[in-house]
Design a protein around this motif. Structure first.
Motif, PDB file in Angstrom:
ATOM      1  N   LEU A 136      -2.905  -5.724  10.706  1.00 26.11           N
ATOM      2  CA  LEU A 136      -3.238  -4.399  10.172  1.00 26.11           C
ATOM      3  C   LEU A 136      -2.014  -3.776   9.507  1.00 26.11           C
ATOM      4  CD1 LEU A 136      -5.587  -2.626  12.760  1.00 26.11           C
ATOM      5  CD2 LEU A 136      -6.181  -3.908  10.705  1.00 26.11           C
ATOM      6  N   THR A 137      -0.833  -4.299   9.841  1.00 30.90           N
ATOM      7  CA  THR A 137       0.396  -3.881   9.166  1.00 30.90           C
ATOM      8  C   THR A 137       0.261  -4.021   7.660  1.00 30.90           C
ATOM      9  OG1 THR A 137       1.673  -4.631  11.085  1.00 30.90           O
ATOM     10  CG2 THR A 137       2.888  -4.312   9.024  1.00 30.90           C
ATOM     11  N   LYS A 138      -0.433  -5.060   7.227  1.00 34.81           N
ATOM     12  CA  LYS A 138      -0.571  -5.325   5.793  1.00 34.81           C
ATOM     13  C   LYS A 138      -1.230  -4.161   5.058  1.00 34.81           C
ATOM     14  CE  LYS A 138      -0.938 -10.419   6.100  1.00 34.81           C
ATOM     15  NZ  LYS A 138      -0.756 -10.678   7.541  1.00 34.81           N
ATOM     16  N   VAL A 139      -2.251  -3.543   5.683  1.00 33.79           N
ATOM     17  CA  VAL A 139      -3.011  -2.502   4.981  1.00 33.79           C
ATOM     18  C   VAL A 139      -2.636  -1.090   5.393  1.00 33.79           C
ATOM     19  CG1 VAL A 139      -4.971  -3.994   4.476  1.00 33.79           C
ATOM     20  CG2 VAL A 139      -4.928  -2.732   6.632  1.00 33.79           C
ATOM     21  N   VAL A 140      -1.938  -0.928   6.508  1.00 27.72           N
ATOM     22  CA  VAL A 140      -1.576   0.414   6.969  1.00 27.72           C
ATOM     23  C   VAL A 140      -0.124   0.752   6.632  1.00 27.72           C
ATOM     24  CG1 VAL A 140      -1.466   1.938   9.003  1.00 27.72           C
ATOM     25  CG2 VAL A 140      -3.305   0.267   8.801  1.00 27.72           C
ATOM     26  N   ALA A 141       0.707  -0.260   6.419  1.00 24.08           N
ATOM     27  CA  ALA A 141       2.114  -0.012   6.083  1.00 24.08           C
ATOM     28  C   ALA A 141       2.480  -0.577   4.714  1.00 24.08           C
ATOM     29  CB  ALA A 141       3.025  -0.599   7.160  1.00 24.08           C
ATOM     30  N   ALA A 142       2.318  -1.894   4.525  1.00 22.37           N
ATOM     31  CA  ALA A 142       2.788  -2.521   3.286  1.00 22.37           C
ATOM     32  C   ALA A 142       1.972  -2.100   2.069  1.00 22.37           C
ATOM     33  CB  ALA A 142       2.765  -4.043   3.437  1.00 22.37           C
ATOM     34  N   THR A 143       0.635  -2.182   2.169  1.00 23.37           N
ATOM     35  CA  THR A 143      -0.194  -1.854   1.004  1.00 23.37           C
ATOM     36  C   THR A 143      -0.043  -0.399   0.571  1.00 23.37           C
ATOM     37  OG1 THR A 143      -1.790  -3.613   1.457  1.00 23.37           O
ATOM     38  CG2 THR A 143      -2.562  -1.754   0.135  1.00 23.37           C
ATOM     39  N   LYS A 184       2.191   3.753  -3.242  1.00 23.10           N
ATOM     40  CA  LYS A 184       3.103   4.846  -3.596  1.00 23.10           C
ATOM     41  C   LYS A 184       3.985   4.450  -4.778  1.00 23.10           C
ATOM     42  CE  LYS A 184       2.723   8.618  -1.158  1.00 23.10           C
ATOM     43  NZ  LYS A 184       2.548   9.923  -1.836  1.00 23.10           N
ATOM     44  N   LEU A 185       4.574   3.277  -4.691  1.00 19.80           N
ATOM     45  CA  LEU A 185       5.459   2.816  -5.759  1.00 19.80           C
ATOM     46  C   LEU A 185       4.681   2.575  -7.046  1.00 19.80           C
ATOM     47  CD1 LEU A 185       7.546   0.353  -3.576  1.00 19.80           C
ATOM     48  CD2 LEU A 185       8.314   2.559  -4.474  1.00 19.80           C
ATOM     49  N   PHE A 186       3.433   2.143  -6.917  1.00 21.96           N
ATOM     50  CA  PHE A 186       2.553   1.944  -8.071  1.00 21.96           C
ATOM     51  C   PHE A 186       2.305   3.273  -8.785  1.00 21.96           C
ATOM     52  CE2 PHE A 186      -1.922   2.113  -9.508  1.00 21.96           C
ATOM     53  CZ  PHE A 186      -1.909   1.134 -10.495  1.00 21.96           C
ATOM     54  N   GLU A 187       2.006   4.315  -8.027  1.00 16.89           N
ATOM     55  CA  GLU A 187       1.765   5.629  -8.629  1.00 16.89           C
ATOM     56  C   GLU A 187       3.013   6.187  -9.300  1.00 16.89           C
ATOM     57  OE1 GLU A 187      -1.952   7.808  -6.432  1.00 16.89           O
ATOM     58  OE2 GLU A 187       0.067   8.403  -5.830  1.00 16.89           O
ATOM     59  N   GLN A 188       4.165   5.813  -8.795  1.00 15.43           N
ATOM     60  CA  GLN A 188       5.425   6.298  -9.360  1.00 15.43           C
ATOM     61  C   GLN A 188       5.893   5.460 -10.546  1.00 15.43           C
ATOM     62  OE1 GLN A 188       7.951   6.132  -5.916  1.00 15.43           O
ATOM     63  NE2 GLN A 188       6.838   7.753  -4.834  1.00 15.43           N
ATOM     64  N   GLY A 189       5.116   4.446 -10.900  1.00 14.85           N
ATOM     65  CA  GLY A 189       5.471   3.602 -12.035  1.00 14.85           C
ATOM     66  C   GLY A 189       6.588   2.621 -11.757  1.00 14.85           C
ATOM     67  N   LYS A 190       6.898   2.408 -10.476  1.00 13.24           N
ATOM     68  CA  LYS A 190       8.004   1.519 -10.130  1.00 13.24           C
ATOM     69  C   LYS A 190       7.575   0.067  -9.971  1.00 13.24           C
ATOM     70  CE  LYS A 190      10.696   5.158  -7.877  1.00 13.24           C
ATOM     71  NZ  LYS A 190      11.315   5.631  -6.607  1.00 13.24           N
ATOM     72  N   GLY A 245       6.842  -6.556   1.354  1.00  7.80           N
ATOM     73  CA  GLY A 245       7.716  -5.679   2.128  1.00  7.80           C
ATOM     74  C   GLY A 245       9.123  -5.645   1.569  1.00  7.80           C
ATOM     75  N   GLU A 246       9.590  -6.793   1.089  1.00 10.85           N
ATOM     76  CA  GLU A 246      10.927  -6.847   0.492  1.00 10.85           C
ATOM     77  C   GLU A 246      10.952  -6.128  -0.853  1.00 10.85           C
ATOM     78  OE1 GLU A 246      15.038  -8.094  -0.074  1.00 10.85           O
ATOM     79  OE2 GLU A 246      13.712  -7.378   1.521  1.00 10.85           O
ATOM     80  N   ILE A 247       9.863  -6.192  -1.607  1.00  6.95           N
ATOM     81  CA  ILE A 247       9.788  -5.436  -2.862  1.00  6.95           C
ATOM     82  C   ILE A 247       9.897  -3.942  -2.585  1.00  6.95           C
ATOM     83  CG2 ILE A 247       8.222  -4.767  -4.735  1.00  6.95           C
ATOM     84  CD1 ILE A 247       7.266  -7.674  -4.818  1.00  6.95           C
ATOM     85  N   VAL A 248       9.222  -3.474  -1.527  1.00 11.36           N
ATOM     86  CA  VAL A 248       9.339  -2.060  -1.146  1.00 11.36           C
ATOM     87  C   VAL A 248      10.791  -1.711  -0.846  1.00 11.36           C
ATOM     88  CG1 VAL A 248       8.713  -0.346   0.602  1.00 11.36           C
ATOM     89  CG2 VAL A 248       6.967  -1.912  -0.286  1.00 11.36           C
TER      90      VAL A 248
END
Length: 532
Positions: free
Chosen positions: A84-91, A96-102, A179-182
């Protein structure tokens, strides 16, 4: 075994989580979970169901701990969430980064992690999020290693076993890389980024990586590892994350049912809960609609499961278009925007030992909840795994409930017996997949079929070539030669290509009306085979 008692604790869980009146399915849900405890499929569980903005069912069942002391399950139990880490933390961090254009979905991973596969990979961020990267399920754990940087180095160097976009392989490596991309883009580790940007705004106070020792009494223990005397408790069960120090994009999160309810309400609110907007509606819709390759029968959102071999917790009545995920330790979450319903089932089924997966339990719970949620069946698809995509939306596979099989699946169910001992040629492209998402070539080789040659039609073996002159090649994963049947004016197999073959299999499942040359390819191949 002594019948486990059912516990129902009353507690305050903050605004927006008040318990509604009697839920008509509660008695059935109680019986299902009590039976699972009696059969020792789980030691205990917390089940929370939300419907149209209200909590309609919330109970704790059985025991949180069986050893070293037996302790009852409580509503505030903190669980190792596993995947569930995949969809509650990483995704959501990627959102967030997607919305910021990063970050952009179709960018190659090497744009953000230049060392990935030596900088020469075509795998994209979208491939990672949908599990169509072709990477293996996990990095090697033997010989044992330790350290976050070591885990990242292993993930960066991992070699795909299938070309990107051609095969669904559920892979923890995908989310280790995310996670590393984040971390790279935000400048802080995933756990801190998710805490600041996801958990704090949603008041998810009991959701975290590496929980402190002070919370240990509330944490559901998991497995007693070989050589250990006590079960893991507050230490992540997933070995890869444990080797990495407790924080990774695929596992490591600890959480409660009430915190997950806050998260689910935000998703159903299209990014908003209690006046706090976390995401724009378009972003939530983007990540929770089918994003897997259009030729694939498996439906995955971005991070989220929709209709795949892993989506058993959807049950049999929640419509295609709902979404969720599971965790190896016994956790699961399913969200249905159509009926505004979510189902959170948290169990530590790996305590004190790993038991068989609780797929059927999750599915039964979801079906009972869906049956009581007023789903009309209008404008929705209720059939299960193996739906296809038309115009960006799923459509019903005709006869799905009659268990219709493709020719490939018929052969697979029979163990490919007609091809036993035969040197086989396979005419196919990216549409040749089994019901469980495997390439036909892989399924045949795994069954012992001697596939010695592949033949590709117009647009090539991967369906991506847009040229009238496609050359020969080799399958990247297996090394089997690929002979092109769309080479300039040459649209037939040469006798040399067919010589030595005992059988020729044609498996192009998406003929349709778009590419008439596929039918011609079959005709030409049959004619040439008849001449030998």
């Amino acid at each position: 075994m002594r019948r486990a008692g059912i516990l129902c604790a009353a507690a305050a869980f903050g605004a927006g989580l008040a318990l509604a009146g009697a839920f008509p399915a509660s008695a059935h849900l109680d019986a299902i979970i009590a039976q699972a405890i009696k059969e020792d499929r789980i030691p205990g569980a917390v089940l929370l169901v939300g419907h149209q903005g209200k909590i309609v069912h919330r109970k704790a069942y059985g025991n949180r701990s069986l050893t070293p002391q037996r302790a009852p399950m409580t509503l505030d139990t903190i669980f190792d969430a596993a995947s569930l880490t995949k969809v509650v933390a990483a995704t959501p961090s990627i959102m967030k980064l997607f919305e910021q254009g990063k970050v952009r979905l179709n960018d190659r991973v090497t744009e953000y992690l230049p060392a990935f596969q030596g900088g020469k990979s075509d795998i994209t961020v979208r491939h990672l999020l949908t599990h169509f990267s072709g990477l293996r399920p996990d990095v090697d754990l033997k010989p044992e290693w330790s350290g976050y940087e070591t885990g990242i180095r292993l993930a960066l160097a991992d070699k795909p076993v299938a070309p990107p976009g051609t095969r669904f392989i559920y892979s923890d490596i995908n989310f280790i890389l995310l996670g590393e991309i984040v971390r790279k883009l935000s400048g802080v580790p995933l756990d801190e980024y998710a805490r600041r940007n996801i958990f704090l705004p949603l008041e998810m106070k009991d959701t975290m990586f590496r929980p402190p020792a002070s919370l240990r009494p509330r944490i559901a223990p998991t497995e007693i590892l070989p050589g250990a005397k006590l079960p893991l408790r507050g230490v992540v069960h997933d070995p890869t994350t444990r080797f990495m120090g407790g924080v990774a994009g695929h596992a490591g999160l600890f959480t409660t049912a009430s915190d997950l309810a806050r998260f689910a309400e935000m998703m159903l609110g299209l990014g908003q809960r209690n006046g706090v907007r976390l995401f724009q509606p378009a972003t939530v819709l983007k990540f929770t609609t089918p994003q897997s390759p259009a030729s694939q029968p498996i439906l995955r959102g971005l991070g989220w499961d929709m209709d795949s071999p892993f989506s058993g917790n959807r049950g049999e009545l929640f419509p295609i278009g709902s979404y969720g995920h599971t965790g190896f330790t016994g956790t699961s979450l399913w969200i249905d925007p159509e009926s505004q319903t979510y189902v959170i089932l948290l169990a530590n089924s790996v305590h004190p030992r790993v038991r068989p997966a609780i797929t059927s339990l999750r599915g039964r719970v979801a079906t009972v909840v869906a049956a009581a949620s007023g789903i009309s069946g209008q404008r929705v698809v209720l059939t299960g795994y193996n739906e296809t995509m038309v115009g960006g939306a799923p459509r019903r596979a005709v006869g799905r409930n009659a268990n219709v099989l493709t020719g490939l699946d018929v052969l697979a169910e029979d163990g490919f017996k007609p091809l036993a001992g035969k040197r086989t040629g396979l005419i196919t492209n990216h549409t040749g997949v089994t019901r469980d998402g495997r390439r036909n070539l892989d399924a045949m080789l795994q069954a012992g079929v001697k596939v010695t040659a592949l033949f590709s039609p117009e647009h090539g073996i991967a369906g991506r070539e847009d040229t009238p002159d496609i050359g020969h090649s080799r399958d990247e994963a297996t090394g089997v030669p690929v002979f092109s049947l769309y080479r300039g004016e040459k649209r037939r197999p040469d006798p040399e290509m067919l010589r030595g073959l005992d059988a020729l299999v044609f498996d192009i499942q998406d003929v349709g009306a778009r590419f008439y040359t596929y039918i011609c390819t079959m005709k030409n191949a049959l004619e040439e085979a008849a001449r030998l």
